[in-house]
Design an enzyme around this catalytic site. Sequence first.
Site, PDB file in Angstrom:
ATOM      1  N   ASP A 128       0.760  -1.306   0.100  1.00 50.91           N
ATOM      2  CA  ASP A 128      -0.176   0.452   0.229  1.00 50.91           C
ATOM      3  C   ASP A 128       0.933   1.125   0.380  1.00 50.91           C
ATOM      4  O   ASP A 128       2.302   1.152  -0.085  1.00 50.91           O
ATOM      5  CB  ASP A 128      -1.404  -0.201   1.237  1.00 50.91           C
ATOM      6  CG  ASP A 128      -2.066   0.702   0.733  1.00 50.91           C
ATOM      7  OD1 ASP A 128      -1.795   1.572   0.533  1.00 50.91           O
ATOM      8  OD2 ASP A 128      -3.314  -0.376   0.638  1.00 50.91           O
ATOM      9  N   HIS A 200      -2.419   3.240  -4.311  1.00 53.30           N
ATOM     10  CA  HIS A 200      -2.313   3.043  -3.297  1.00 53.30           C
ATOM     11  C   HIS A 200      -0.429   2.365  -3.458  1.00 53.30           C
ATOM     12  O   HIS A 200      -0.682   1.232  -3.174  1.00 53.30           O
ATOM     13  CB  HIS A 200      -3.084   1.586  -2.320  1.00 53.30           C
ATOM     14  CG  HIS A 200      -4.399   2.800  -2.664  1.00 53.30           C
ATOM     15  ND1 HIS A 200      -3.867   3.254  -0.887  1.00 53.30           N
ATOM     16  CD2 HIS A 200      -5.587   2.661  -2.521  1.00 53.30           C
ATOM     17  CE1 HIS A 200      -5.803   3.672  -0.693  1.00 53.30           C
ATOM     18  NE2 HIS A 200      -6.523   3.160  -1.437  1.00 53.30           N
ATOM     19  N   GLU A 263      -9.723   2.932  -5.265  1.00 58.28           N
ATOM     20  CA  GLU A 263      -9.124   4.414  -4.676  1.00 58.28           C
ATOM     21  C   GLU A 263      -8.269   4.440  -6.219  1.00 58.28           C
ATOM     22  O   GLU A 263      -6.815   4.681  -5.666  1.00 58.28           O
ATOM     23  CB  GLU A 263      -9.191   4.538  -3.471  1.00 58.28           C
ATOM     24  CG  GLU A 263     -10.251   3.853  -2.801  1.00 58.28           C
ATOM     25  CD  GLU A 263      -9.798   4.184  -1.215  1.00 58.28           C
ATOM     26  OE1 GLU A 263     -10.968   4.054  -0.609  1.00 58.28           O
ATOM     27  OE2 GLU A 263      -8.925   3.753  -0.938  1.00 58.28           O
TER      28      GLU A 263
HETATM   29  C1  ACM Z   1     -10.807  -0.612   0.684  1.00 57.22           C
HETATM   30  O1  ACM Z   1     -11.952  -0.765   1.412  1.00 57.22           O
HETATM   31  N1  ACM Z   1     -10.631   0.566   0.008  1.00 57.22           N
HETATM   32  C2  ACM Z   1     -11.062  -1.534  -0.402  1.00 57.22           C
END
Ligand code: ACM
Length: 699
Positions: A128, A200, A263
Amino acid sequence: MLDDLKWYVSHDLGVNVVFTYDGGDLIFERMMNVPTDHYSIRVKDKITINYSSEASLFYAMQSLKQMVVIEDGMISIPYCSISDEPKFQWRGMHLDVSRHFFTVDEVKQYLDWMARYKFNRFHWHLTDDQGWRIEIKKYPKLTEIGSVRAKTLIGHAGSSKEFDDKPERGFYTQAEIKEIVRYAKTKCIEVVPEIEMPGHARAALAAYPEYSCTGEELPVAETWGVFDHIFCSKKETIDFLQDILGEVIALFPGEYIHIGGDEAPKTNWKTCSACQNQIKVNGLKDEAELQSYFIQQMGAFLTKNEKKLIGWDEILEGGLAANATVMSWRGTKGGIEAAEQDHPVVMTPGSHCYFDHYQSDRSTEPLAIGGYTPLEKVYSFNPIPNELSGNKRGLILGAQANVWTEYMEDFDQVQYMILPRMVALSEVLWGTNKDYKDFLIRLKNFEFPYYDKTETPYSRAAFYVQSDISTSEEGIIIKFTKDDGSQNLQISGNNKKSIIPLGKNKLKVNRTPAKSKVKIQATSGTSSNADTVTLFILQHSTLGAEWDLTTQPSSYYSGDGAFTLTDGIIGRRPWNGKEWLGFDTSTIKMNFAFKKKRNISTVNVGFLQAETSWVHLPNQVIVRYSKNGKRWKEATSSVDSESTKLKLNKKAQFIELEIVGDFTIPEGKNGAGHTPWIFMDEIWFDSTDKSRFRIFKRN
Ligand code: ACM
Ligand code: ZN
């Protein structure tokens, strides 16, 4: 198997007993033609275990272990006849080791908990923005640089700008990964590794900035959230990520590889010539299709290597890759959409499956990201949405809890957040979640003593004194309850006049023309085991009087419906779902009528600003008011803070409120491009009138 049982008794339970057993009477019989992973146990003069698979024999032993009773240095197993099988094939627990790192031993402990509750997929979130945790031989800088975060935010990202100066570091060597995969296998658990892309990606890009769009050298992220600096979609980056996946595939023998997909702001893709060139060359419409193209490249690579691709529900945007499995986290909507397109689905909606949310509404809870997912809510989860048509229901593989660790600094905190919620989820997944009261009794009698004995942190929130607030003719009624039915709670408050007892554990607070604050406490038990709930009620002129909502809140953040806005409860920060109404629309309308016209000096509306969770302040509050319901006037206030006060100084009987926010979250902020959430906790009026406000009753 008998050795396994002996080991459990002496080691896990810490009891030194002589384990005598006439081995001849422990009978194992393999069955044919029964549902997958079915097992049965009969204990009478002998123990007979019937099983259908290696896993089911393992599950039978887990159940048998939990039945062991120890008394006076003797162990016994009660007579029983059990027939059991899982309802779902995907019974997952996820662990984020990027935001905080957990050692090999801690990961093994996590797998032990999973085994105890018969989970079978460990979703290991290895990469991440805040840390890359898996050794990749071809790209050593991923761990040399990407596994170290220089510092960490203290407190909540919504409010804090303060950092510790302690580097957070750690990664798993390939040898350690193999060891964990081996260990998981002994517990019938498949490890599903996640390599996040295209978003991420800050930790990876700190090591290899050339695979971003801008080439900018940014450090491993030190705050929580969503960042624009993501992987570029150019061929070089796709090759880089496929090289990484190649090494990952060799380490994980399971069926699935998770590629993230959530995201990923398209801010940089929009201005990157390489990304725009990909759009042109491949005949794509826009950046959403480019993300789809990007994921498809990974899908094709995984298929070639006989692996299945799984990703977060954003992989639906711009079109799903062939054979992709969707993990639905933004509610169940994405899951439904994927199943309707004949793709398999794992359900992990925030409302029921996010174990980083708060599990009680007490102010004593350790800091969490926000949200509210109490035990009962987890227990009530049905992974198969009612909306889904019958022939698609089989595509729901199961469900999974997600454990994001921004606010879990150590493994103790992880255990506190998963226990006992994962037990509730296990019952959901085995289809035994039928009777919550009975579940609580079993927890208290069997699991909690085990946690105590093994000195494991866990939450007792489900056994706290609970308060239930409801509307009444003149204000609100508060009822206190305790799971064990304790009748004698001691109730006290600071404002005796306002607190009107209605029997032992019940009281009411009435509306008042003048606003005041009432503190109420209810305590059960005596000093050594006392448990106290404290409520702060904002007593006001429309307490308990429900607004008529023209715009409905999202079903995920529906609180107590319209009553949430007049229940006297001001929401705390970080937000806790129950106290708020959350809307995913940019315009909200509602109305209200008094019995007769009243003098209204100000209209007060409480909002939440939590932009890391995509919750934004709206722009405007518009109040339309009328003395007779025919002729209307209007007043407007801009919203500059969480408490908006609109000065009216008018007489009115009818009020309409319109709240207007942005259509989309602006670039550069978390969730850019999505509709921002608007969260509201309370609405009240100040007035110079002295008599009590009576409310016009609608049907
Ligand atoms: C997430 O909670 N961004 C998958
Ligand atoms: Zn690019």
